[in-house]
Structures are given as C-alpha cells and as structure tokens.
Design an enzyme around this catalytic site. Structure first.
Site, mmCIF file in Angstrom:
data_model
loop_
_atom_site.group_PDB
_atom_site.id
_atom_site.type_symbol
_atom_site.label_atom_id
_atom_site.label_comp_id
_atom_site.label_asym_id
_atom_site.label_seq_id
_atom_site.Cartn_x
_atom_site.Cartn_y
_atom_site.Cartn_z
ATOM 1 N N LYS A 28 0.832 -1.204 0.000
ATOM 2 C CA LYS A 28 0.000 0.000 0.000
ATOM 3 C C LYS A 28 0.864 1.250 0.000
ATOM 4 C CE LYS A 28 -3.802 -0.226 2.210
ATOM 5 N NZ LYS A 28 -4.779 -0.406 3.295
ATOM 6 N N ARG A 100 -3.700 2.909 8.551
ATOM 7 C CA ARG A 100 -3.981 1.627 7.895
ATOM 8 C C ARG A 100 -2.726 0.760 7.846
ATOM 9 N NH1 ARG A 100 -8.472 2.145 3.902
ATOM 10 N NH2 ARG A 100 -9.266 4.272 3.956
ATOM 11 N N GLY A 109 -8.351 -7.222 4.628
ATOM 12 C CA GLY A 109 -9.203 -7.390 5.799
ATOM 13 C C GLY A 109 -8.562 -8.111 6.961
ATOM 14 N N MET A 111 -5.741 -7.282 8.719
ATOM 15 C CA MET A 111 -5.205 -6.425 9.769
ATOM 16 C C MET A 111 -6.121 -5.212 9.940
ATOM 17 S SD MET A 111 -1.156 -6.799 9.033
ATOM 18 C CE MET A 111 -1.334 -6.539 7.284
ATOM 19 N N ARG A 373 -3.595 -1.678 -6.015
ATOM 20 C CA ARG A 373 -2.791 -2.882 -5.806
ATOM 21 C C ARG A 373 -3.146 -3.877 -6.895
ATOM 22 N NH1 ARG A 373 -5.897 -4.767 -0.250
ATOM 23 N NH2 ARG A 373 -7.943 -5.036 -1.149
ATOM 24 N N HIS A 493 -16.216 -8.134 1.675
ATOM 25 C CA HIS A 493 -15.183 -9.020 2.233
ATOM 26 C C HIS A 493 -15.357 -10.443 1.720
ATOM 27 C CE1 HIS A 493 -13.590 -11.827 5.280
ATOM 28 N NE2 HIS A 493 -12.604 -10.975 5.371
ATOM 29 N N ARG A 599 1.494 -48.023 -9.685
ATOM 30 C CA ARG A 599 1.590 -48.874 -8.488
ATOM 31 C C ARG A 599 0.836 -50.170 -8.742
ATOM 32 N NH1 ARG A 599 0.228 -43.200 -5.911
ATOM 33 N NH2 ARG A 599 -1.053 -43.377 -7.755
ATOM 34 N N ARG A 655 6.166 -49.789 -10.941
ATOM 35 C CA ARG A 655 6.811 -50.240 -9.707
ATOM 36 C C ARG A 655 6.344 -51.652 -9.374
ATOM 37 N NH1 ARG A 655 5.470 -46.946 -4.328
ATOM 38 N NH2 ARG A 655 3.535 -48.140 -4.469
ATOM 39 N N GLU A 782 14.223 -44.392 -1.892
ATOM 40 C CA GLU A 782 13.330 -43.956 -0.817
ATOM 41 C C GLU A 782 13.876 -44.309 0.560
ATOM 42 O OE1 GLU A 782 9.579 -45.981 -1.504
ATOM 43 O OE2 GLU A 782 10.625 -47.558 -2.585
ATOM 44 N N SER A 801 14.063 -43.202 -9.510
ATOM 45 C CA SER A 801 12.841 -42.445 -9.209
ATOM 46 C C SER A 801 12.802 -42.269 -7.698
ATOM 47 C CB SER A 801 11.591 -43.193 -9.685
ATOM 48 O OG SER A 801 10.436 -42.465 -9.335
ATOM 49 N N GLY A 803 11.240 -41.698 -4.335
ATOM 50 C CA GLY A 803 9.946 -41.742 -3.638
ATOM 51 C C GLY A 803 10.014 -40.793 -2.460
ATOM 52 N N THR A 804 9.641 -39.543 -2.674
ATOM 53 C CA THR A 804 9.862 -38.509 -1.656
ATOM 54 C C THR A 804 9.016 -38.725 -0.401
ATOM 55 O OG1 THR A 804 8.271 -37.094 -2.818
ATOM 56 C CG2 THR A 804 10.617 -36.748 -3.283
ATOM 57 N N ASN A 805 7.863 -39.391 -0.545
ATOM 58 C CA ASN A 805 7.037 -39.626 0.646
ATOM 59 C C ASN A 805 7.781 -40.505 1.654
ATOM 60 O OD1 ASN A 805 5.078 -38.229 -0.735
ATOM 61 N ND2 ASN A 805 3.866 -40.031 -1.265
ATOM 62 N N ASP A 806 8.250 -41.668 1.185
ATOM 63 C CA ASP A 806 8.933 -42.587 2.089
ATOM 64 C C ASP A 806 10.308 -42.076 2.486
ATOM 65 O OD1 ASP A 806 6.858 -44.311 2.312
ATOM 66 O OD2 ASP A 806 7.622 -45.820 0.934
ATOM 67 N N CYS A 868 8.509 -39.155 -7.653
ATOM 68 C CA CYS A 868 7.149 -39.644 -7.881
ATOM 69 C C CYS A 868 6.277 -39.568 -6.626
ATOM 70 C CB CYS A 868 7.175 -41.078 -8.407
ATOM 71 S SG CYS A 868 7.954 -42.260 -7.286
ATOM 72 N N TYR A 888 12.505 -35.214 -14.529
ATOM 73 C CA TYR A 888 11.043 -35.096 -14.529
ATOM 74 C C TYR A 888 10.499 -35.125 -13.101
ATOM 75 C CZ TYR A 888 10.796 -40.160 -13.654
ATOM 76 O OH TYR A 888 10.921 -41.407 -13.095
#
Length: 912
Positions: A28, A100, A109, A111, A373, A493, A599, A655, A782, A801, A803-806, A868, A888
């Site tokens: 602002k 303000r 809205g 703050m 804005r 709002h 899977r 897999r 993983e 590949s 396996g980011t979860n595990d 993946c 990828y």
C-alpha cells in the site's frame, strides 16, 4: 554509518518512495508513493516501514514510539503543509488522519484500519463551525469511536451468537427510531450513538475514551503493528505462505470524507473482472459513505458503470425505472467523476501492466484515490488476464506465465454443475455471482463450527451462510465448499476473500432471513436448518435446494494457450502417477509426457484378482505360490495392455509389488468370513496367516524388494505380465516404453538380485514370443542408504525415481500415519516451517536427493532421475527439482497442469 530511515513521506513533489520499495514500505505504501509520482490525486501522508514492525516486536511499544517520534512529527508537519490550513490536534481547524496497515503481500481485511483519527468533542465543534455540516462531524466521530474502540481498546465481538458490540448498539437505536439504514440517522441520533459507544467502552474496559489526538495516533500505530500477529493475520499468512518476518508497514494519511454529503461517496473498482478476467472496468460505490462501508457489506452498494448497473438490476429482478431512481451508476450520477476515475484506472493498469484493485473516495465532488494494488482474482481470471495481456502486448510470454500462481490452476479443474441437473434443480434464492464455481454442502452458520467439523470429520462438505462475513470468518471460509451472504456486493469481504481462495461465493442475497440464534435461514418462504443441503452457482448467483449433480470442467482456449507456453519454456518433464487406463487418459489429456509411477498393488484389489492374490499369500510353498500367480498373470497383463495403449509412444514406469502382504488380507471378522466363503478354507488358517504376517513396523519390514527377493516368483510374474503386454501391443502397432522399477532398494546387492530375476525372465519371454522389446530397469530411491550409496546402485539401475514420501518418513523418522498427533503443534510453534510431506525439506531430504543425483550420475552420466511422491505436484518442490537438475516430476493426474506451469516458471526464474 548512515542512520536508518523509519518514515517515508508521500504527496506531491516531495514523495520519498516508489513502487519498487514494497519490501520496505509494504504494498500500500509503495503504491501510494507511486501514484503520487504519477500525479494521481492521493491524500498526502506517510508510511512507517515494515522494519519498524519487527522493531516493535523486539523492543516493545514505548521504545518504538521513542524511535519514531521525531520522524513522525516531521511527517505530520509535511502533511499539514500540503493540506494547507489544518493542523493535527488543533481545536479550531483539525487535520484528521486514517491509520492503515500495509504488508508487502496483499492481505485484505486481515489487519486493522482506523479512520477519522484526531477527533474529540472539541474537534467535532470545529468541524461543524468550518463546514456547517453537523451530521458529517458526528457521523465521523461515531465511526472513529467504533473503530478505535474495537481495534485499539479491544472491544471485539462478544459471543458467536451475537453481533459486534457497536453494531448491536446501532441496531438497538435503529429499532427505537424505526429506521433501517445508517444514512437515515439524524444528527442527534449520531450524537446519541457516540454517547452510548463511550459508555460501553468505559463499562467494558474501565477506561475513558482518549481525547488527545497524539495519544490516539500512537496507540493506533502500535495497534496496527499488533494486528500483524492477530489470529486471522497469522492464519492468512500460513494459508498464503507469507513469512512472519516480513512485518507490516503503517500508512498514516490525511482524511478525505466520502460521508460529507450526497455529493460524496466511497467505492472499490477493478480494472478487469476479478472473477472472469474479462477486460471490463467494474466496481461498486456508496453515496454518503466511508470506504469501510463498501467492503463490510452493511449496505448493498451500487455499480460504478451503467452497464454494470443494468446487469446487476437484471440479476436482482429490479426494473429499469427503479434502478435509475434507487441505484443509478456512478457513470450516470456523477459523469465527470466517473470520467476521471476511468482515465486513472486505464493509466494505472498500463503503468503496472496488471489488473488493479482501486479504492476511491469522492469528497463533495472531488475524486481521491486511496489505494491501488494488483487485484486478487480467481484462477480462471488469472489465466485469462495473463493471456489477454500477452495478446495486447502489455507483457511478454515469460511474464504471462509468471502471472499465474500454479495452485490457482486447480480451480479450473473443479467440476461444474451438470446443465441437465440444473434444469431440475429448485432455485430458492438469487444474489450476486461473487466468485465462480459450483459447490454443494450442508449449511453451517459459524466459522469456528465449520473449522471444528471439518477437522473432526474430514471430507464433510459445508456451505458457510452468513449475514455478511468479516476477517474473523477466515478459517471457516477456508474449509467451506462455498460462501453465501445476505448482504454485500461484488467487492464485499466475502467476495474478495472467496475469489482469493478460489471458493465459490454468492453474495448480497437480500431475500435471505438468517437467524443465528435459531440456526436457520429462510429463503423463498421455506426455512432451512443447519445441516440441510444447498448448492451454490457462483457463476450465476443462484442458490439451489439440496445437492446438484456436477460434471467435469471444460478447459478454455486461454488455458490451452497457457499450457502450450509451458512446453516452450519448461525443462523438467511432467509425468503422472496413474494405475488405471482412466487415470492415464486424464493425465495424457492434461499434457503428461509419461507415467512416472504405476503402483501394481492397486491392481490386485479388484474383483477376482484379490482372491488369486490371497491364494498366493496363503500358499505353503513355492509351487502353490506359482499356481496362484499363474491366475494373476493374465489379469495383470490385461491391466498393462490398457495403460500402454493409452500412453502409446510415452514411457510408463511400473513399480513392482511394494506393500507388505498383510495389507491384502482382511482386517475384520466380516472380511475374514467373506474370504472363508470365497476360498473354501478355514477361518483358523486365515487368522493364523494374518498373525504370522503381522509386523511391528511394516514400513521397515517385509516389503518392497525384500518381498521380491524372498519370493522371486512374484517379480517373475510381474515382469512377464509387463513384457508380454508390451510385445503383444507392439504387434498391434502400439509403441510401448516400459520401465521396470524396483522399490525400496538400500544396497547394490538387493538391486542386482532383482535385476538378475527381471533380465532372466525377460529373456524367457522374448524367446517364447519370438520378439523383443526395449525396456529399462531402475531403482526407487526412498531409503537414506540408497541415496548415500547411489553410485553403487547406479551400476545396476538405469534410472532413479525418488519416492519422496517414504524418503521423508525415513529421514525424519516421522510416520505419515501418526504425524497428525504432533504436526499442528510443530507448525504453530515454529519447530517446522512447513509440513515436510507437502513441501520437500531442502535442508535434509533435499540434500539426500542431491546426493543421489550427483553420485548416480558419476557412475552413469546418462542416468535419468525423477520424483514420484506427492511433492511432484507442489510448486516449490518442483522448483527445487529444477534447480538440482532432475529430468522429470510425477504427480497425480489432476495436478499435471499445476506441475507443468510450475516447471516452466522455475525454468524462467533460474534461466541464468
């Protein structure tokens, strides 16, 4: 060393900031300075920097006032000099100011704001003497007491079944006087309100309302800094990933009065339609009102353009005659003011090269701009505005892609109402189409109830129904499917926040009668209770009884154009996690260039497959296991044929069986009984096998490659099914690219053992079928040890590949299934900045991924690496994958467009 500057002045030729200083002045403040430099009429004032906000939280109120005192007094003097003949705190010709907030990221809205600051009994008399307008003076004073009492003195709403304390007092006086609108109050009524407000403040706080303007100003400035850490601001920051350390600036500005007379007013306007993205100037205004009246939804505003007014009247069923009498547009009522406003909006959009959200005040016929804005917009609008501005030559291709937040793409993929179902649906009310979309849910009246219900019962669909919403409703709005309000216009709002969240919203449904105490809403003569189902059409403003059937969304040409651009710039490919031909088709239609994770275990839960799978598990020896697997082979081959056909010409990463075997067995008595009947075996034998397979920690147990290395016949069957399907389709002209992935490897010996099983089976298949097919064998990374020894594993694996979860589970030692017990506390307390299962932890998990990539490519320079896990559809995680040089990402089918845009944006941001 140069002393740090804390206050920057704006107004006329002595403006000190500009639009590039948002980090220091907030959005602002930077834009007020920029508009002043552009010679747009902006009331003069000054901005206290965001750095001071952090000072405030370190050193407290009194020390912050001492830090600012000299600069603020100098800035007030500059403001007085530009305004001309009024002085702050003067009892004969007082300068009044607004205070303000203004963070660098827009937080509408969230703050606090205080208008008309500097008023007391003496200044009221002075304003009356100079203006001759007693109503203006008392109206401004009662507004100031209300805002200051709420923001500074802490008089927030009482119980959730009641209104705000001050609104309750206003309602009581309206009832006594037999009136409905604030504008109907007489001067004496407004004076009476100030008396009642002050008495309430004294009763509730034990303090008198302060009369000294400097005391008021310092308290207001500190209160705005304090509002940076109020609950709604904290929640909004978390929702929109806004860092706490950014802080907020404070803007102090000379007041202009939209409530001076009937030749005055206030409004909000957008240079383009923030819901649809159409290049149409639009907005709303109120005569004889201050700016907060427009967004609060207390009075339904009028449209600024003639066409907008006509469209609005048609939606509301108002005749042209009544529209001209009761709701003329600003264009019709004040043509010269509208002409100026229209010129300014064109100038500002051309200057900022983005859709602008403007706030304006008209004081006795003179136009003032209070803010500009980059406007909040729906996902649909974001795409259209970006593509249109590209076509118009306002922005480049790269800028067009950076204009759309990847997460907003998700909104375009949401279902819409089925036209056939709409023909049968019962319309019970009609309002303004405040935010597009289709939503059905159960009525809920209070935001905290909505938050609690969804927390306790995940998946519950709710429609938040309110007279009007306020910032306190934010958490409920976030979990609701849609928002319905009785009051408010397209700039209320509810409307603005809903569009920012991508939530369906219908506002200004004047015929609704909402009773919070009884928890009912009456529409079209029928009363609906909390828990009843309704549906909202945010594109038409219609409200329907019950649930209305939906259908998949249809993609626009603008969306297609944006996706084409991603192909031009993205370096990362985007694949999909898909286990069925249907999911594969959805992914390909959205532009996936392959399947990064199929899977195979998901295929075993259908029909006869689960019976054969259970026979295999119950087998007492290898021969029995092979017999059961022989039944599974043709079924699994058929599955692969379906997926390969859909993905003709594209790679498919499959897999091998990953979960522990106990997951395929029933867990309750009913399931065991069904298994007894289907397989003709004893209950005791099933229970015995279930007990034998039970593991203390399945994540670390007999699963993944450990399972296939123990029972190589499982990997043999799956390899055979994959390659037989590929060779069969090859003869039919289908181009297949199978990639066989070994899960949960932690050592080169595990990988080599599986590679030998797969290659020997492949050779048998090729001999039997008299043909060959190109295939690759890869490893899933993983387990932390796999990342550390990736150079060894790459001797055998042709691709990785991650396996980011595990990998996240094993790196942190967190269980995804149990993290809910402590994750909210960790996030609230700052122990964790984000949920590591949603956003890749770059410092820990990310370092392991980088290690796997670099070590793997040392051994095999051509090694292809992707991820993946669910992180594959999260924009900041995709950015990380781009930075470290992955090939990828793979994500769920419906997140493919999000990933494609995020990949292109990462390439643009890090092209050097």
């Amino acid at each position: 060393m140069k002393e740090r500057k804390h206050v920057y002045f704006f107004g006329g030729k002595i403006t000190e900031g500009n639009a590039t200083m948002k980090e220091l002045l907030g959005g602002k403040g930077a834009n007020l300075a920029e508009m002043s430099l552009l010679e747009i009429p902006v009331p003069p004032g000054f901005t206290i920097t965001t750095e001071v906000c952090n000072d405030f939280y370190k050193q407290g109120k009194e020390n912050t006032i001492k830090l600012l005192e000299k600069e603020v007094k100098e800035a007030i003097e500059k403001t007085e000099n530009i305004v001309g003949d009024s002085k702050f705190g003067d009892n004969t010709n007082p300068l009044l100011v607004s205070v303000r907030s203004g963070a660098r990221a827009s937080m509408p809205g969230m703050m606090d704001t205080i208008l008309n600051l500097g008023m007391n009994e003496d200044t009221v008399k002075a304003i009356i003497n100079r203006s001759g307008n007693a109503r203006l003076a008392w109206d401004s004073y009662r507004r100031f007491i209300q805002m200051y009492g709420d923001v500074v003195m802490g008089l927030n709403p009482i119980e959730k079944d009641d209104e705000d304390i001050f609104e309750e007092i206003i309602g009581q006086l309206k009832e006594e006087k037999g009136i409905k609108m604030d504008s109907e109050f007489t001067t004496d009524d407004l004076k009476e309100l100030t008396v009642r407000f002050k008495k309430t403040i004294k009763d509730k706080t034990g303090q008198d309302f302060p009369s000294d303007p400097w005391t008021q100003l310092w308290n207001a400035i500190m209160a705005v800094f304090e509002s940076w850490m109020n609950d709604r601001a904290i929640f909004y920051r978390k929702l929109n990933n806004i860092p706490e350390e950014w802080g907020t600036a404070v803007n102090v500005q000379a007041m202009v009065f939209g409530n001076m007379n009937d030749n005055s007013g206030s409004g909000v306007a957008f240079t383009r339609d923030s819901a649809t993205g159409e290049n149409v100037f639009n907005g709303e205004y109120l005569i004889n009102a201050q700016g907060e009246d427009v967004v609060a939804g207390i009075r339904t505003p009028q449209q600024i353009t003639k066409k907008g007014s006509q469209d609005w009247a048609a939606l509301q069923g108002i005749s042209e005659e009544d529209r001209k009498t009761n709701g003329p547009s600003l264009e019709e009522l004040m043509p010269e003011v509208f002409r100026q406003l229209n010129a300014f909006q064109k100038k500002l959009e051309l200057h900022y090269k983005d859709m602008q959200d403007l706030e304006f005040t008209i004081q006795d016929g003179k136009l003032w701009l209070l803010q500009t804005r980059n406007g909040k917009r729906t996902g649909t609008a974001a795409v259209k505005i970006a593509v249109d501005m590209l076509k118009e030559g306002l922005i480049t291709e790269k800028e067009a892609m950076l204009r759309v937040e990847p997460q907003r793409i998700d909104e375009l993929l949401h279902p819409v109402f089925n036209p056939q179902a709409l023909k049968k649906a019962k319309v019970i009310a009609k309002g303004l189409p405040a935010s597009p979309g289709a939503s059905s849910g159960q009525i809920i009246f209070f935001a905290d109830d909505a938050e609690h219900i969804v927390k306790e019962h995940a998946g519950r669909k709710l429609i938040l129904v309110r007279i009007e919403t306020s910032a306190e409703d934010l958490k409920g709005m976030a979990v609701a499917e849609g928002i319905l309000t009785a009051r408010g216009g397209m700039t209320s709002h509810a409307a603005v926040v809903a569009r920012g969240m991508g939530k369906c919203c219908v506002s200004g449904v004047a015929d609704l009668r909402i009773n919070y105490k009884m928890r009912t809403v009456t529409a079209n003569g029928k009363t609906y209770r909390e828990g009843d189902w309704i549906s909202l059409n945010g594109s038409t403003g219609e409200v329907y009884e019950g649930q209305v059937e939906t259908k998949p969304a249809e993609m626009s040409k603008d969306f297609a154009s944006l996706m084409e651009l991603t192909n031009k710039y993205a370096r990362l490919d985007v694949r999909a996690n898909a286990d069925t031909p249907h999911d594969a088709k959805v992914a390909r239609d959205f532009g996936a260039v392959g399947i990064g994770l199929c899977r195979t275990e998901h295929m075993f839960f259908e029909g006869d497959k689960i019976i054969a799978m259970r026979e295999m598990i119950l087998a007492e020896n290898t021969e029995e296991r092979k017999k059961a697997l022989a039944k599974l082979l043709p079924l699994q081959q058929k599955d692969f044929e379906g997926i390969f056909t859909v993905m003709n010409g594209l790679p498919v990463t499959i897999r091998l069986l990953d979960p522990p075997l106990h997951e395929f067995l029933p867990r309750d008595i009913k399931g065991i009984e069904e298994m007894v009947e289907a397989m003709h075996i004893s209950e005791s034998r099933i229970k015995q096998k279930i007990n034998a397979l039970h593991e203390m920690n399945p994540m670390l147990g007999h699963r993944g490659c450990r399972l296939a290395n123990t029972y190589p016949e499982i990997a043999e069957m799956q390899t055979r099914a994959i390659l037989q399907a590929a060779i069969k389709l090859k003869k039919e002209g289908i181009d297949t690219h199978p990639e066989i992935m070994v899960p949960l490897t932690s050592s080169i010996m595990e990988m080599k053992y599986q590679e030998n099983v797969i290659r020997s089976t492949a050779q048998k298949v090729f001999t039997e079928m008299g043909d060959t097919i190109k295939y690759e064998i890869g490893s899933m990374i993983e387990v932390p040890r796999a990342a550390i020894t990736a150079d060894k594993i790459a001797e055998s694996a042709e691709f990785f590949s991650v396996g980011t979860n595990d990998l996240t589970q094993m790196t942190y030692g967190f269980s995804r299934d149990d993290i809910g017990k402590f994750l909210p506390i960790y996030l609230d307390s700052g122990i964790l900045g984000v949920d590591p299962f949603q956003v890749i932890d770059r410092e820990g998990v990310g370092e392991l991924i980088k290690m796997a990539v670099s070590k793997g490519r040392l051994t095999r320079p051509s090694l292809s690496v992707g991820i993946c896990g669910e992180h594959g559809g999260e924009p900041s995680s995709i950015e990380f994958c781009h930075i470290i040089g992955l090939n990828y990402v793979s994500c769920s089918p419906y997140r493919v467009p999000i990933a494609r845009l995020a990949a292109a944006q990462a390439a643009i941001r890090f092209e050097n």
